[in-house]
Scaffold this motif. Sequence first.
Motif, PDB file in Angstrom:
ATOM      1  N   MET A 159       0.793  -1.228   0.000  1.00 26.89           N
ATOM      2  CA  MET A 159       0.000   0.000   0.000  1.00 26.89           C
ATOM      3  C   MET A 159       0.829   1.283   0.000  1.00 26.89           C
ATOM      4  O   MET A 159       0.263   2.364   0.064  1.00 26.89           O
ATOM      5  N   GLY A 160       2.139   1.181  -0.035  1.00 27.10           N
ATOM      6  CA  GLY A 160       2.975   2.373  -0.111  1.00 27.10           C
ATOM      7  C   GLY A 160       3.032   3.157   1.187  1.00 27.10           C
ATOM      8  O   GLY A 160       2.677   2.677   2.250  1.00 27.10           O
ATOM      9  N   GLU A 161       3.502   4.384   1.038  1.00 29.72           N
ATOM     10  CA  GLU A 161       3.644   5.271   2.185  1.00 29.72           C
ATOM     11  C   GLU A 161       2.816   6.519   1.953  1.00 29.72           C
ATOM     12  O   GLU A 161       2.862   7.119   0.886  1.00 29.72           O
ATOM     13  N   TYR A 162       2.042   6.895   2.931  1.00 33.72           N
ATOM     14  CA  TYR A 162       1.345   8.167   2.914  1.00 33.72           C
ATOM     15  C   TYR A 162       0.860   8.462   4.321  1.00 33.72           C
ATOM     16  O   TYR A 162       0.740   7.574   5.141  1.00 33.72           O
ATOM     17  N   CYS A 163       0.585   9.703   4.574  1.00 32.46           N
ATOM     18  CA  CYS A 163       0.072  10.104   5.875  1.00 32.46           C
ATOM     19  C   CYS A 163      -1.398  10.455   5.729  1.00 32.46           C
ATOM     20  O   CYS A 163      -1.773  11.179   4.804  1.00 32.46           O
ATOM     21  N   TYR A 164      -2.214   9.970   6.630  1.00 33.19           N
ATOM     22  CA  TYR A 164      -3.635  10.299   6.639  1.00 33.19           C
ATOM     23  C   TYR A 164      -3.807  11.690   7.215  1.00 33.19           C
ATOM     24  O   TYR A 164      -3.248  12.012   8.261  1.00 33.19           O
ATOM     25  N   LEU A 165      -4.545  12.521   6.534  1.00 35.02           N
ATOM     26  CA  LEU A 165      -4.841  13.858   7.038  1.00 35.02           C
ATOM     27  C   LEU A 165      -6.242  13.849   7.623  1.00 35.02           C
ATOM     28  O   LEU A 165      -7.229  13.725   6.899  1.00 35.02           O
ATOM     29  N   PRO A 166      -6.336  13.970   8.948  1.00 36.37           N
ATOM     30  CA  PRO A 166      -7.646  13.913   9.590  1.00 36.37           C
ATOM     31  C   PRO A 166      -8.502  15.126   9.245  1.00 36.37           C
ATOM     32  O   PRO A 166      -7.982  16.209   8.958  1.00 36.37           O
ATOM     33  N   THR A 167      -9.816  14.919   9.289  1.00 36.36           N
ATOM     34  CA  THR A 167     -10.742  16.027   9.085  1.00 36.36           C
ATOM     35  C   THR A 167     -10.675  16.940  10.302  1.00 36.36           C
ATOM     36  O   THR A 167     -10.088  16.586  11.336  1.00 36.36           O
ATOM     37  N   ALA A 168     -11.303  18.091  10.209  1.00 31.97           N
ATOM     38  CA  ALA A 168     -11.318  19.035  11.326  1.00 31.97           C
ATOM     39  C   ALA A 168     -11.913  18.388  12.580  1.00 31.97           C
ATOM     40  O   ALA A 168     -11.413  18.590  13.691  1.00 31.97           O
ATOM     41  N   GLU A 169     -12.962  17.571  12.404  1.00 31.25           N
ATOM     42  CA  GLU A 169     -13.589  16.911  13.555  1.00 31.25           C
ATOM     43  C   GLU A 169     -12.674  15.849  14.164  1.00 31.25           C
ATOM     44  O   GLU A 169     -12.742  15.580  15.356  1.00 31.25           O
ATOM     45  N   GLU A 170     -11.852  15.223  13.352  1.00 30.77           N
ATOM     46  CA  GLU A 170     -10.989  14.141  13.819  1.00 30.77           C
ATOM     47  C   GLU A 170      -9.690  14.633  14.449  1.00 30.77           C
ATOM     48  O   GLU A 170      -9.070  13.905  15.226  1.00 30.77           O
ATOM     49  N   LYS A 171      -9.268  15.850  14.126  1.00 28.41           N
ATOM     50  CA  LYS A 171      -7.952  16.342  14.577  1.00 28.41           C
ATOM     51  C   LYS A 171      -7.735  16.237  16.078  1.00 28.41           C
ATOM     52  O   LYS A 171      -6.640  15.937  16.527  1.00 28.41           O
ATOM     53  N   GLY A 172      -8.756  16.443  16.854  1.00 31.34           N
ATOM     54  CA  GLY A 172      -8.627  16.381  18.305  1.00 31.34           C
ATOM     55  C   GLY A 172      -8.331  14.992  18.834  1.00 31.34           C
ATOM     56  O   GLY A 172      -7.942  14.825  19.974  1.00 31.34           O
ATOM     57  N   ARG A 173      -8.487  13.981  17.985  1.00 30.88           N
ATOM     58  CA  ARG A 173      -8.245  12.600  18.404  1.00 30.88           C
ATOM     59  C   ARG A 173      -6.837  12.133  18.074  1.00 30.88           C
ATOM     60  O   ARG A 173      -6.468  11.005  18.364  1.00 30.88           O
ATOM     61  N   PHE A 174      -6.042  13.011  17.469  1.00 34.90           N
ATOM     62  CA  PHE A 174      -4.645  12.701  17.148  1.00 34.90           C
ATOM     63  C   PHE A 174      -3.761  13.445  18.143  1.00 34.90           C
ATOM     64  O   PHE A 174      -3.844  14.663  18.268  1.00 34.90           O
ATOM     65  N   LEU A 175      -2.935  12.701  18.859  1.00 37.73           N
ATOM     66  CA  LEU A 175      -2.171  13.281  19.967  1.00 37.73           C
ATOM     67  C   LEU A 175      -0.958  14.069  19.530  1.00 37.73           C
ATOM     68  O   LEU A 175      -0.462  14.896  20.276  1.00 37.73           O
ATOM     69  N   ASP A 176      -0.418  13.781  18.358  1.00 41.98           N
ATOM     70  CA  ASP A 176       0.687  14.591  17.828  1.00 41.98           C
ATOM     71  C   ASP A 176       0.827  14.355  16.348  1.00 41.98           C
ATOM     72  O   ASP A 176       0.143  13.596  15.743  1.00 41.98           O
TER      73      ASP A 176
END
Length: 130
Positions: free
Chosen positions: A113-130
């Motif tokens: 599946m290669g390499e990529y970073c998931y970019l969370p939506t505005a609502e999801e951002k608070g669930r990512f710690l860093d």
Amino acid sequence: MKYTVLYDGSCGFCNFWVKWILQRDKAGSFDFASLQGEFGRNFLRKNGLPEEDWDTLYLLGDDNKFWRKSSAIIRICQVLGGIYSLANLGKILPLFIRDKWYDVVARNRKKWMGEYCYLPTAEEKGRFLD
């Protein structure tokens, strides 16, 4: 209980599953942190785990108990509940067999599946710690 999923942030396969969990986690039980980030590195260091080995998925409970590899996947499915609880049947297999399969997938995941970073939506951002 609240959980933190620690994953390889540069892995397309891992990011696919982070998105998959987010879409099914209606209760907001999971937060997320990449193993390469500050939270992830601190977790690895605190638990005496290899800091450069990002092939392992970890699930950390707010009681500081953690699961790894296939056990983390099964626990995530248990917390999601419903049909996903059937993953608990995986415990029929001995841990060394489950984790052997996990390791095969982990070794090949970037090829698949290669390499990529998931970019969370505005609502999801608070669930990512860093």
